[in-house]
Scaffold this active site. Structure first.
Site, PDB file in Angstrom:
ATOM      1  N   LYS A 126      -7.393   0.577  -7.207  1.00 15.94           N
ATOM      2  CA  LYS A 126      -7.066  -0.089  -8.272  1.00 15.94           C
ATOM      3  C   LYS A 126      -7.041  -1.614  -7.838  1.00 15.94           C
ATOM      4  CE  LYS A 126      -2.472   0.319  -9.206  1.00 15.94           C
ATOM      5  NZ  LYS A 126      -1.881  -0.981  -9.266  1.00 15.94           N
ATOM      6  N   SER A 127      -6.733  -2.051  -6.742  1.00 15.29           N
ATOM      7  CA  SER A 127      -6.789  -3.581  -6.589  1.00 15.29           C
ATOM      8  C   SER A 127      -8.465  -4.091  -6.735  1.00 15.29           C
ATOM      9  CB  SER A 127      -6.386  -3.633  -5.136  1.00 15.29           C
ATOM     10  OG  SER A 127      -5.001  -3.496  -4.848  1.00 15.29           O
ATOM     11  N   ARG A 177     -10.159  -6.672  -9.647  1.00 15.40           N
ATOM     12  CA  ARG A 177     -10.794  -7.870  -9.018  1.00 15.40           C
ATOM     13  C   ARG A 177     -12.402  -7.816  -9.465  1.00 15.40           C
ATOM     14  NH1 ARG A 177      -6.288  -7.115  -6.259  1.00 15.40           N
ATOM     15  NH2 ARG A 177      -5.478  -8.704  -5.040  1.00 15.40           N
ATOM     16  N   SER A 233       3.079 -11.613  -1.034  1.00 18.75           N
ATOM     17  CA  SER A 233       2.410 -10.768  -2.420  1.00 18.75           C
ATOM     18  C   SER A 233       0.845 -11.380  -2.351  1.00 18.75           C
ATOM     19  CB  SER A 233       3.018 -11.546  -3.585  1.00 18.75           C
ATOM     20  OG  SER A 233       2.428 -11.283  -4.868  1.00 18.75           O
ATOM     21  N   ASP A 237       3.182  -0.096  -1.628  1.00 13.48           N
ATOM     22  CA  ASP A 237       2.958   0.782  -2.595  1.00 13.48           C
ATOM     23  C   ASP A 237       3.303   2.223  -2.136  1.00 13.48           C
ATOM     24  OD1 ASP A 237       2.501  -1.266  -4.556  1.00 13.48           O
ATOM     25  OD2 ASP A 237       0.223  -0.944  -4.367  1.00 13.48           O
TER      26      ASP A 237
HETATM   27  C1  S3P Z   1      -1.578  -5.493  -5.546  1.00 13.93           C
HETATM   28  C2  S3P Z   1      -0.585  -6.302  -4.782  1.00 13.93           C
HETATM   29  C3  S3P Z   1       0.742  -5.539  -4.427  1.00 13.93           C
HETATM   30  C4  S3P Z   1       0.877  -4.195  -4.834  1.00 13.93           C
HETATM   31  C5  S3P Z   1      -0.075  -3.855  -6.117  1.00 13.93           C
HETATM   32  C6  S3P Z   1      -1.454  -4.431  -6.194  1.00 13.93           C
HETATM   33  C7  S3P Z   1      -3.095  -6.504  -5.743  1.00 13.93           C
HETATM   34  O1  S3P Z   1       1.554  -6.301  -5.285  1.00 13.93           O
HETATM   35  O2  S3P Z   1       1.931  -3.902  -4.777  1.00 13.93           O
HETATM   36  O3  S3P Z   1      -0.071  -2.603  -6.760  1.00 13.93           O
HETATM   37  O4  S3P Z   1      -3.875  -5.569  -6.201  1.00 13.93           O
HETATM   38  O5  S3P Z   1      -3.043  -7.479  -5.338  1.00 13.93           O
HETATM   39  P1  S3P Z   1       2.332  -7.816  -4.879  1.00 13.93           P
HETATM   40  O6  S3P Z   1       1.555  -8.930  -4.911  1.00 13.93           O
HETATM   41  O7  S3P Z   1       3.317  -8.034  -5.836  1.00 13.93           O
HETATM   42  O8  S3P Z   1       3.091  -7.467  -3.229  1.00 13.93           O
END
Ligand code: S3P
Length: 449
Positions: free
Chosen positions: A28-29, A33, A174, A327
């Site tokens: 997902k991340s 991006r 974060s 997560d």
């Molecule tokens: C993510 C960062 C995390 C994670 C989220 C995806 C990302 O959040 O919990 O599911 O893709 O950068 P935080 O940046 O709030 O920790």
């Protein structure tokens, strides 16, 4: 405000051994991006293995609203015709990011240094989450934000017409905040510097380098100091999105708690900023093996083989590991319920501001299901009952949170009585094939309460 439709109650019951191969969807991340950086490059970026979950689809729609051309070629294959750094057009509609904190925070960063006004909204979960953590550093570039009380969506951002570069220390661990600042830094002249005391997922840094930006990371006493040179021309890329370790967590954890199971989860990225859960499970005594370890696209990758593990032990999960498995705590708390002894999870304040307050959502459901859970502002402890001893037999609220819904459904595969969730609809945000994939392994998940 968006909503995802009528609630979909789901029930998971004890099943025979889980077996087979679990091909989980794209990360997902990295999917978010890929679309955003593709939109900020000049020319055509091609993407295979994109996660086609609602969160990512919403980001794709947003990129189109900013003027990029986003095309779905089918089967996870997409292309993005980017408009270049600083090339975003002003959308003529509100940008609805649905359930996605990652989507909205990264997009806010990407537009913050362009002279456009953008109004953002989301569903009830997203509109309750804090945005000041992103809009505060974006203000340093010259971007203004007006939202609801407490810095909540709906919110309008007016991007900086004459952005200045920024040096910013991220006050909470974060990756979303770090990434928002880096994406804003793309269209500021000079060098933008982001400092993080605790390492968080580094996909933005790696991908920016791949797109041709000048970016470097230095580990110093202050923490990780990331320096980005502004106003590059990003070059379009081909991105093959690796599979999501956060989705792999569900079939892996299910296999560990369902008697007789043996499940292979192939091609999972083991980037150290993401793989904390698997280390933790192995410390608990899980029969979890990395097979065929290799490197792909500069990232460590392996096939995960998870087998039923009857003798799991509770452990102390190091606080400094939290960011690399943030997560995965909901599903870890399920595994901890089937272990013997206490699993103590400190340093997890951030869990309280995810799609739901994940400590509270899990603690309430686990307690109702017969498990002892203690919690404080930034820690929680689950006292496991051992394999075969977890009563279950309750309906849990998923609070519009995909990972809460999936965690309780995994739990129901090994509790004495079935576990239900009031709404499994949010699962589609990150893992749209969850029911089919788990069913294919032998799980018994039915729609209905
Ligand atoms: C993510 C960062 C995390 C994670 C989220 C995806 C990302 O959040 O919990 O599911 O893709 O950068 P935080 O940046 O709030 O920790």
């Amino acid at each position: 405000m968006s909503s995802h439709g009528d609630p979909i109650p789901m029930t998971s019951s004890a099943c025979g051994p889980l077996s087979g191969v679990a091909e989980v969807p794209g990360d997902k991340s990295i999917s978010h991006r890929s679309l955003i950086l593709g939109a900020m490059a000049v020319g055509e970026t091609t993407i295979t293995g994109l996660l086609e979950g609602q969160d990512v689809l919403d980001t794709g729609k947003a990129m189109q609203a900013f003027g990029a051309e986003v095309i779905n070629h089918g089967g996870g294959s997409w292309s993005v015709h980017g408009v270049g750094v600083g090339g975003f057009a002003e959308p003529d509609q509100v940008i609805d990011c649905g359930n996605s904190g990652t989507g909205v925070r990264l997009i806010m960063g990407a537009m913050a240094t362009s002279p456009i006004s953008v109004t953002f909204t989301g569903d009830a979960s997203l509109n309750g989450r804090p945005m000041a953590r992103v809009t505060d550093p974006l203000a340093l570039f010259g971007c203004q934000a007006v939202g609801r009380a407490g810095g909540r969506l709906p919110m309008t951002l007016v991007g900086a017409a004459d952005p200045v570069p920024v040096r910013y220390t991220v006050p909470v661990p974060s990756a979303q905040v770090k990434s928002a600042v880096l994406l804003a830094g793309l269209n500021a002249p000079g060098e933008t510097v982001v400092i993080e005391e605790e390492a968080t997922r580094d996909h933005t840094e790696r991908m920016l380098a791949g797109f041709g930006a000048e970016i470097s990371t230095e580990v110093t006493e202050e923490g990780r100091v990331i320096t980005l040179k502004g106003q590059p021309e990003l070059k379009p890329q081909h991105i093959d999105v690796p599979r999501d370790p956060s989705s792999a967590a569900f079939p892996v954890c299910a296999a560990l708690i369902v008697p007789g199971s043996d499940v292979l989860v192939p091609n999972i990225g083991l980037n150290p900023t993401r793989a904390g859960l698997f280390t933790t499970l192995r410390e608990m005594g899980a029969d979890l093996v990395y097979e065929n370890e290799r490197e792909e696209g500069g990232e460590p990758v392996a096939d995960l083989r998870a087998r039923f593990s009857p003798d799991l032990k509770g452990i102390e999960v190091p606080a400094e590991r939290a960011a690399s498995m943030i997560d995965e705590y909901p599903v870890l708390s399920v595994v901890a319920s089937f272990a013997s002894g206490e699993t103590h999870m400190p340093g997890v304040k951030e869990l309280r501001v995810k799609e739901s307050d994940r400590i509270d959502a899990m603690a309430v459901g686990l307690r109702a299901a017969g498990v002892t859970v203690e919690d404080g502002p930034d820690w929680w402890t689950v006292t496991g009952l051992g394999h075969g001893n977890v009563p279950g037999g309750v309906t849990c609220a998923s609070h519009l949170d995909h990972r809460i819904a999936m965690s309780f459904l995994v739990m129901g595969m090994a509790t004495q009585k079935p576990m239900s969730v009031d709404d499994g609809g949010p699962i589609a945000t990150s893992f749209p094939i969850f029911e089919a994939l788990m069913g294919g392994l032998g799980a018994d998940i039915q729609r209905g309460g």
